[in-house]
Write a protein that holds these residues in place. Structure first.
Motif, PDB file in Angstrom:
ATOM      1  N   THR A  54       0.840  -1.206   0.000  1.00 27.92           N
ATOM      2  CA  THR A  54       0.000   0.000   0.000  1.00 27.92           C
ATOM      3  C   THR A  54       0.863   1.239   0.000  1.00 27.92           C
ATOM      4  N   ASP A  55       0.231   2.358  -0.309  1.00 32.78           N
ATOM      5  CA  ASP A  55       0.930   3.636  -0.401  1.00 32.78           C
ATOM      6  C   ASP A  55       0.608   4.490   0.816  1.00 32.78           C
ATOM      7  N   TRP A  56       1.563   5.311   1.234  1.00 37.05           N
ATOM      8  CA  TRP A  56       1.373   6.135   2.436  1.00 37.05           C
ATOM      9  C   TRP A  56       0.262   7.154   2.257  1.00 37.05           C
ATOM     10  N   ARG A  57      -0.033   7.559   1.028  1.00 35.11           N
ATOM     11  CA  ARG A  57      -1.095   8.537   0.818  1.00 35.11           C
ATOM     12  C   ARG A  57      -2.475   7.953   1.096  1.00 35.11           C
ATOM     13  N   ASP A  58      -2.603   6.634   0.972  1.00 37.65           N
ATOM     14  CA  ASP A  58      -3.887   5.992   1.255  1.00 37.65           C
ATOM     15  C   ASP A  58      -4.084   5.722   2.740  1.00 37.65           C
ATOM     16  N   ALA A  59      -2.985   5.544   3.454  1.00 40.81           N
ATOM     17  CA  ALA A  59      -3.092   5.213   4.883  1.00 40.81           C
ATOM     18  C   ALA A  59      -1.905   5.804   5.629  1.00 40.81           C
ATOM     19  N   ARG A  64       4.274   4.036   8.977  1.00 41.65           N
ATOM     20  CA  ARG A  64       4.934   4.219   7.681  1.00 41.65           C
ATOM     21  C   ARG A  64       6.420   4.511   7.883  1.00 41.65           C
ATOM     22  N   GLN A 115      -5.064   2.756  10.567  1.00 41.35           N
ATOM     23  CA  GLN A 115      -4.562   2.748   9.189  1.00 41.35           C
ATOM     24  C   GLN A 115      -3.936   1.422   8.807  1.00 41.35           C
ATOM     25  N   ASP A 319     -12.075  10.572   3.476  1.00 39.99           N
ATOM     26  CA  ASP A 319     -10.731  11.152   3.470  1.00 39.99           C
ATOM     27  C   ASP A 319      -9.829  10.227   4.274  1.00 39.99           C
ATOM     28  N   PRO A 320      -8.525  10.187   3.976  1.00 42.23           N
ATOM     29  CA  PRO A 320      -7.635   9.211   4.622  1.00 42.23           C
ATOM     30  C   PRO A 320      -7.456   9.427   6.118  1.00 42.23           C
TER      31      PRO A 320
END
Length: 484
Positions: A54-59, A64, A115, A319-320
């Motif tokens: 997964t990407d940090w922008r999503d969670a 992270r 997250q 929103d995340p």
């Protein structure tokens, strides 16, 4: 600015803050005690694997930057310590900016946990706690009067919780419109409580009154939150009474308690006590609160549109950071209760007379003689997911295989989630899962047998499986054919 504060709500804010700190404590405690088996490095859904795909922008969150089981435990227990400090009123003994920081820390820590929680943290009350906790950061402390804007934003959250739940019912299962859903709900709800059997046995006319009263409380009463006092206090009071009814009739983690917490600042408790001397809020604080209010209103567009949509969805974050969300529960009601019963044996060769011994779960129904226990506001995440697994094997796909594998290993952390391990000395050689239909016994059956439940075998959920030596220490996925 004279309009900025509401001196009369100082006690409402105080009660709300202490109640919210209590909810935080249960949330962090559940995370600290359950994470290793669920999402730890050797958990059923390991956090490191999730972070890699997964990407940090999503969670976004602390993990992270770094993850280890020791670091997660530090985060969870730090959250517990902060919750205890806030419960004791630590925010009242520090300057305003420090109080805001004290409330921001548990929000940031719990956001980081949610997250990476994956399926185990996919419940609506996770987002509700984060949204409420975010607003609590800007509510101030004993040094300043409560800001009017944040008080209204809290009512906006409560409105969406109740009104969203009411709409999803009216638009969903026809039994809500026919006032018959409670003919089934107390028996088929995810985790019954010790009084649920008795609620189920209430006369059907009483169940119809319950449903009608619920519709009034969720569809009409929330509108009165935005009216002058004492009408708003009366509306909040009705919601509290309704939520307490739900508390004693089932186990819904901290959902009901957090909804009660949200209703507390809408009540003008200060009618019973004189407000203390409070200073005027500093300019920087007013600017921050106004900016946060503008942000929340901007982010409210999609949740508000969802409320009026015919395709309304429940428990969705837009929103995340989970700042403004949509809520709802039980748009449809199960008529039949199915339960997955997990069993093991220590026999090397299976045969027709193989003796199988049942694993006992803490909260979900298992032994028909065992009266369900009260666990809420504590959240038994594995037990809840077992309820979903019984509805459809698809819900169990990612985690049920790893769960069974750990039972075959007598994994200590996994067994701590259970009430009873039938193999305390050595791991079982085989584990299987079977699907049963459960129903509450009648008064006569209870008196004659001592059983709260009657269960009937439906079919195999997973055939007997053994752990091949080459697969020990690895996690496999559960497939419809039940193989690891």
């Amino acid at each position: 600015m004279q309009w900025f504060t509401a001196d009369g709500y100082w006690l409402s804010r105080l009660i709300f803050q202490r109640a919210l700190a209590g909810v935080y404590l249960f949330a962090f405690l559940a995370a600290a005690l359950q994470f290793r088996a669920l999402i730890g490095e050797r958990g059923m859904l390991p956090v490191p694997d999730f972070l890699r795909r997964t990407d940090w922008r999503d969670a976004p969150g602390l993990f992270r930057l770094h993850y280890s089981d020791r670091f997660f435990a530090c985060v969870a227990w730090t959250g517990c310590a902060l919750a205890v400090a806030l419960l004791a009123g630590a925010d009242s003994y520090v300057p305003l900016w420090a109080a805001m920081a004290l409330w921001a820390l548990p929000w940031a820590l719990y956001l980081s946990i949610v997250q990476v929680g994956q399926t185990w943290y996919g419940f609506g009350w996770e987002s509700l706690l984060l949204e409420t906790g975010f607003l609590a950061v800007f509510l101030g402390n004993a040094h300043t009067a409560p800001p009017v804007l944040v008080l209204w934003l809290l009512r906006w959250v409560l409105f969406r919780v109740e009104f969203g739940a009411g709409l999803i019912k009216i638009r969903g299962d026809e039994c809500w419109r026919r006032l018959t859903c409670l003919y089934y709900h107390h028996e088929t709800q995810p985790m019954p409580g010790p009084l649920s059997w008795f609620f189920h046995r209430l006369p059907k006319p009483v169940h119809r009154i319950e449903v009608a009263a619920n519709h009034v409380t969720q569809l009409l009463v929330p509108v009165f939150l935005f009216t002058p006092q004492p009408v708003a206090s009366a509306a909040a009071g009705l919601m509290i009474v309704t939520q307490l009814w739900l508390v004693v009739s089932g186990n819904f983690a901290w959902l009901n308690w957090l909804t009660i917490t949200l209703a507390l600042p809408a009540v003008e408790w200060s009618l019973f006590a004189e407000p203390p001397t409070q200073s005027a809020p500093p300019l920087w604080y007013e600017i921050v609160v106004i900016a946060v209010t503008a942000l929340v209103l901007f982010l409210s567009y999609r949740p508000a549109r969802n409320l009026v949509s015919r395709r309304q969805v429940m428990n969705r974050s837009f929103d995340p950071l989970h700042l403004v969300n949509t809520y709802g529960a039980f748009g449809s009601i199960s008529r039949v209760r199915l339960e997955v019963v997990v069993e093991g044996t220590d026999e090397e060769v299976l045969h027709e007379g193989t003796v199988w011994r049942e694993y006992g779960f803490r909260g979900k129904p298992g032994d028909p003689h065992r009266l369900p226990r009260q666990f809420a506001p504590y959240h038994l995440r594995l037990d809840w997911l077992m309820w979903f697994a019984a509805l459809s094997p698809a819900y169990a796909g990612p985690w049920f295989g790893p769960f069974v594998e750990r039972l075959l290993e007598n994994d200590r952390d996994t067994l701590r989630l259970l009430r009873h391990n039938p193999f305390p000395d050595a791991p079982p050689t085989h584990v299987r899962a079977r699907l049963y239909r459960y129903r509450y016994t009648t008064w006569r059956e209870l008196w004659a047998t001592g059983r709260w439940w009657h269960r009937t075998f439906v079919r195999d959920f997973m055939p007997p499986v053994a752990l091949a030596p080459s697969l020990r220490g690895r996690t496999g996925g559960f497939r419809p054919d039940g193989r690891l």
